[in-house]
Motif scaffolding. Structure first.
Motif, PDB file in Angstrom:
ATOM      1  N   ARG A 177      42.683  47.115  36.948  1.00  0.00           N
ATOM      2  CA  ARG A 177      42.976  46.511  38.453  1.00  0.00           C
ATOM      3  C   ARG A 177      42.153  47.047  39.722  1.00  0.00           C
ATOM      4  O   ARG A 177      41.954  46.307  40.588  1.00  0.00           O
ATOM      5  CB  ARG A 177      44.515  47.030  38.676  1.00  0.00           C
ATOM      6  CG  ARG A 177      45.461  46.186  37.649  1.00  0.00           C
ATOM      7  CD  ARG A 177      45.374  44.960  37.736  1.00  0.00           C
ATOM      8  NE  ARG A 177      46.109  44.343  36.484  1.00  0.00           N
ATOM      9  CZ  ARG A 177      47.503  43.866  36.840  1.00  0.00           C
ATOM     10  NH1 ARG A 177      48.074  43.968  38.005  1.00  0.00           N
ATOM     11  NH2 ARG A 177      48.161  43.536  35.903  1.00  0.00           N
TER      12      ARG A 177
ATOM     13  N   VAL B  21      44.531  52.485  44.196  1.00  0.00           N
ATOM     14  CA  VAL B  21      45.171  51.652  43.159  1.00  0.00           C
ATOM     15  C   VAL B  21      45.871  52.666  42.399  1.00  0.00           C
ATOM     16  O   VAL B  21      45.155  53.598  41.963  1.00  0.00           O
ATOM     17  CB  VAL B  21      44.234  50.750  42.451  1.00  0.00           C
ATOM     18  CG1 VAL B  21      45.084  50.215  41.211  1.00  0.00           C
ATOM     19  CG2 VAL B  21      44.002  49.398  43.273  1.00  0.00           C
TER      20      VAL B  21
ATOM     21  N   ARG C 298      57.480  50.250  44.487  1.00  0.00           N
ATOM     22  CA  ARG C 298      55.988  50.037  45.058  1.00  0.00           C
ATOM     23  C   ARG C 298      56.132  50.598  46.405  1.00  0.00           C
ATOM     24  O   ARG C 298      55.101  51.374  46.843  1.00  0.00           O
ATOM     25  CB  ARG C 298      55.578  48.535  44.880  1.00  0.00           C
ATOM     26  CG  ARG C 298      55.296  47.914  43.528  1.00  0.00           C
ATOM     27  CD  ARG C 298      54.681  46.604  43.433  1.00  0.00           C
ATOM     28  NE  ARG C 298      54.268  46.256  42.182  1.00  0.00           N
ATOM     29  CZ  ARG C 298      55.162  45.618  41.229  1.00  0.00           C
ATOM     30  NH1 ARG C 298      56.325  45.268  41.902  1.00  0.00           N
ATOM     31  NH2 ARG C 298      54.709  45.145  40.225  1.00  0.00           N
TER      32      ARG C 298
ATOM     33  N   THR D 161      53.403  53.439  47.755  1.00  0.00           N
ATOM     34  CA  THR D 161      52.284  53.159  48.763  1.00  0.00           C
ATOM     35  C   THR D 161      52.510  54.393  49.784  1.00  0.00           C
ATOM     36  O   THR D 161      51.728  54.972  50.172  1.00  0.00           O
ATOM     37  CB  THR D 161      52.621  51.708  49.305  1.00  0.00           C
ATOM     38  OG1 THR D 161      53.846  51.413  49.553  1.00  0.00           O
ATOM     39  CG2 THR D 161      52.072  50.765  48.006  1.00  0.00           C
TER      40      THR D 161
ATOM     41  N   GLU E 218      47.890  49.188  46.189  1.00  0.00           N
ATOM     42  CA  GLU E 218      48.491  48.724  45.164  1.00  0.00           C
ATOM     43  C   GLU E 218      49.160  49.779  44.072  1.00  0.00           C
ATOM     44  O   GLU E 218      48.606  50.547  43.771  1.00  0.00           O
ATOM     45  CB  GLU E 218      47.367  47.921  44.103  1.00  0.00           C
ATOM     46  CG  GLU E 218      46.714  47.089  44.802  1.00  0.00           C
ATOM     47  CD  GLU E 218      45.591  46.013  43.994  1.00  0.00           C
ATOM     48  OE1 GLU E 218      45.974  46.026  42.564  1.00  0.00           O
ATOM     49  OE2 GLU E 218      44.661  45.597  44.607  1.00  0.00           O
TER      50      GLU E 218
ATOM     51  N   HIS F 259      50.835  49.540  40.036  1.00  0.00           N
ATOM     52  CA  HIS F 259      51.242  48.982  38.922  1.00  0.00           C
ATOM     53  C   HIS F 259      52.044  49.932  37.978  1.00  0.00           C
ATOM     54  O   HIS F 259      51.939  50.971  38.186  1.00  0.00           O
ATOM     55  CB  HIS F 259      50.097  48.536  38.261  1.00  0.00           C
ATOM     56  CG  HIS F 259      49.284  47.793  39.375  1.00  0.00           C
ATOM     57  ND1 HIS F 259      49.583  46.441  39.566  1.00  0.00           N
ATOM     58  CD2 HIS F 259      48.137  48.117  39.884  1.00  0.00           C
ATOM     59  CE1 HIS F 259      48.503  45.955  40.439  1.00  0.00           C
ATOM     60  NE2 HIS F 259      47.799  46.656  40.796  1.00  0.00           N
TER      61      HIS F 259
END
Length: 737
Positions: A406, A618, A633, A637, A681, A683
């Motif tokens: 990513r 990321v 998420r 962040t 981001e 994940h």
């Protein structure tokens, strides 16, 4: 009817309250006839109060009382120590003697009929001291470094010193991390009101049942005589885990003047008495073969603490299990300083320790000429070698694979200073992240109501991660009800007891308790249904039925079944049950349980002026089952932004003359603001872990911060070829040769 709610993205159920002003925080609970208290903080860092001249202050308009050690009630301070309190030492006994132990210690409190009157009178108070020179710098030769009394902190396997000496490739460096302060949006606040020998505290707290127990111990009253209320918290990051002196002062003042008292700390005071991330000094030595296999790891760390308590954190714990290595040695010491006691701050210990370890691993990768991810892959352990037992689940390499894809790691060229965007130097860095999958005993209560809704209660807190929403999802899932039919209640100490809202164990602990309570109330509802003369299933066996989609049905039949509402109406009253959850000790003995992650950062540095811009971060994480991806998420962040602050901005600077924080305000204590925030981001790796808890979830709040600072620092080296081993990294570090 939707019942598969765990794993779905849902917006916050408490969002409307917050955006419309309906959410009430501690300072919003104004009481009839309340007075206002202002703390007077010491202006020396060590010594004795020799005189307090309150004559003028007491005559000022609206002043009700000036309380100091001279006239304060003598409080019993009975023994009490929660899991978040230092295991050694004794908490500050506020206004109980004339000793000053650190700069900013409360030495008086002024109570008046308005905040303006209280502040003016506090400024008029004249206090004299006999001052001594405090020790506030852990590098000072006069500072005593001690072995923490709380448990075994030094660990060793093999012979690390010998292995380092004999290793073909060695890294041996020191790392220095600045003291940080939490600085959430909401300041600490307490409104205290006594009724006879009972006190209610509307107080900002991440650990309500502990605040209840602490104040009961301080005042020597029965536990049931203290009630703590805190439905919303405006950010905390660990600063509200302990019960700090201002809570005692609010209760003390309210009892002394016999009317409710409101006490709100100023931003400046929050740098003194509500904890901080301790400054740490670390040494990491790595020995490796030329093929990149680790043969030795030595990790030594020193953290600051106060003289009156020993604050410890998990500074070196990660080193024991993160990579495979036959010879590992960790040492941890405390530097006793004349400061207030540090406190847990997001990712406590791990965030600081992993910065040193992951910086050293990155340095080793360049010395060996091996890609940083490949180096970690070559040292991936099969088991937790420190504990000599398997991981319940471990997805570190999968996190690196997903994160690298990513992030676009393949575009990175290996040589430092080899990537540019016009004039700007571009760097890409990565680092591992990990945090224990903690679990603590927790309790919850579920009540089925005649209107078809369910009330769920637990004495938890919500400082922003979305506890109201995620817990409602768990209840809705196991009751088979729509989310809008769940009313989750938290923030009261008289609700079923839960652990602290910190340590990334709220969902694992409280969520598991809610699951248990839901199953218990279903069992009770089924029992009542099969024994109620008002329902058609009366006299049948419970074993013939099952709960599906919120209704009681005969096994294997597709009939609509009997709803909760039907059973409650037949019962002529709510149906209630409690549940609890705790980890099976035998499972904890068999498995090592942790979350893992891989963080990637891209920076751009102007070579002429040294400005550092984080362009992208990321993160990929293995955290077991994800209850709400949207909230998860958001947590990640937020942690990344906190890690940016740790890496590039945050530092509490102390005046060596008296220990005064010279930047105790938002103008000079730098933190990331909107213009600093890059593309972020998060994940998640698909990970099933049946061992950690019944929900299969792992902690998330801490881990995203843990790996961010070293990823940024490693990216800065890749961009510039300059290895900075001190946090925060500033412009001047880029401009020095």
């Amino acid at each position: 009817m939707t019942t598969n709610l765990i794993g779905t993205a849902r917006t916050r159920v408490d969002g409307p309250q917050k955006v419309t002003g309906g959410a009430r925080y501690a300072a919003d609970f104004n009481q009839p006839g309340q007075a206002y208290a202002v703390i007077v903080s010491s202006t020396i860092g060590l010594g004795t109060v020799t005189d307090i001249d309150s004559t003028s202050a007491e005559k000022m308009p609206g002043v009700i009382a000036v309380i100091s050690h001279r006239n304060a009630e003598r409080l019993p301070y009975l023994p009490h120590r929660a899991i978040i309190d230092p295991a050694s030492g004794e908490r500050l006994h506020v206004l109980q003697d004339d000793k000053v132990r650190f700069y900013g210690q409360p030495v008086a409190v002024v109570v008046a009929d308005s905040i303006d009157h209280a502040e003016r009178a506090a400024a008029e108070l004249r206090i004299s001291y006999e001052a001594q020179q405090p020790l506030t710098d852990p590098t000072d030769q006069m500072v005593e470094r001690i072995i923490p009394e709380a448990g075994s902190v030094d660990r060793s396997r093999g012979d690390a010193d010998k292995a380092v000496a004999e290793a073909p490739v060695v890294i041996d460096e020191t790392y220095n991390i600045a003291r940080e302060n939490h600085n959430p949006m909401e300041p600490h606040a307490t409104v205290a009101s006594w009724s006879g020998d009972r006190v209610t505290l509307w107080s900002k707290s991440q650990y309500l049942v502990n605040e209840q127990a602490e104040i009961a111990a301080v005042f020597g009253v029965p536990l049931e005589n203290v009630e703590v209320v805190c439905p919303f918290i405006g950010g905390a990051f660990g600063t509200s885990l302990r019960t700090w002196p201002h809570v005692t002062l609010a209760a003390l003042a309210a009892r002394q003047i016999r009317r409710p008292v409101k006490l709100v700390l100023t931003r400046k005071q929050m740098f003194f008495t509500t904890g901080h991330r301790p400054r740490t000094l670390q040494r990491v030595a790595l020995g490796a073969t030329s093929e990149g296999r680790l043969t030795a790891v030595i990790h030594e760390g020193t953290g600051e603490t106060s003289r009156y308590e020993q604050f410890t954190e998990a500074l070196t714990s990660v080193t024991d299990y993160l990579y495979s290595c036959p010879n590992v040695q960790t040492r941890y010491r405390l530097a006793q300083l004349d400061t207030s006691t540090p406190n847990h701050m997001r990712g406590p210990g791990e965030a600081s320790g992993i910065f040193a370890l992951e910086s050293a691993i990155d340095e080793l990768s360049y010395k060996l000429g091996i890609d940083p991810i490949e180096l970690r892959r070559r040292n991936e352990p099969d088991i937790d070698e420190g504990e000599n037992k398997p991981f319940s689940s471990r997805s570190l390499i999968q996190c690196y694979d997903l994160g690298a894809e990513r992030f676009g790691w393949k575009r990175r060229t290996a040589q430092p200073r080899s990537m540019r965007d016009g004039r700007l130097l571009i760097g890409m860095g990565t680092a591992s992240a990990t945090y224990p999958a903690f679990h603590a005993p927790a309790n919850a209560r579920v009540r089925l109501l005649a209107d078809g809704t369910a009330e769920v209660e637990a004495a938890a807190s919500d400082m922003g991660p979305g506890t109201y929403t995620s817990m409602s999802q768990v209840a809705a899932e196991f009751l088979g009800l729509p989310l809008e039919r769940i009313r989750f209640k938290l923030g009261r100490s008289d609700y079923p007891q839960t652990p602290s809202h910190g340590g990334s164990w709220t969902m694992a602990s409280v969520g598991s308790a809610i699951r248990a309570a839901c199953l218990e109330v279903q069992a009770e509802a089924a029992r009542l249904a099969t024994t109620s003369a008002n329902l058609p299933v009366s006299g049948t066996s419970i074993e013939d039925f099952e709960w599906r989609e919120g209704t009681l049905r005969r096994r294997g039949e597709a009939s609509l079944g009997i709803s909760y509402q039907d059973i409650v109406v037949a019962n002529r009253g709510p149906i209630e049950a409690s549940g609890s959850a705790q980890r099976d000790p035998s499972v904890a003995e068999r498995y090592s349980m942790h979350s893992f992650g891989a963080v990637f950062a891209e920076v751009a540095i102007d070579p002429d002026v040294g400005t550092i811009t984080v362009r992208r971060i990321v993160g990929a994480y293995g955290i077991g089952r994800v209850v709400n991806p949207l909230l998860a998420r958001s947590q990640c962040t937020g942690g990344m932004i906190g890690g940016m602050g740790m890496a590039l901005m945050e530092q509490t600077a102390l005046d060596p003359r008296d220990g005064r924080p010279v930047n105790a305000h938002m103008a000079d204590y730098l933190m990331p603001v909107n213009l600093d925030i890059p593309a972020l981001e998060a994940h998640f790796v698909e990970e099933i872990d049946p061992h950690v808890n019944p929900l299969g979830v792992k902690g998330l709040g801490e881990i995203a911060l843990v790996g961010t600072a070293p990823a940024i620092a490693n990216a800065i080296f890749h961009a510039t070829g300059k290895r900075v081993r001190t946090l925060p990294i500033r412009i001047e570090d880029m401009l020095t040769a």
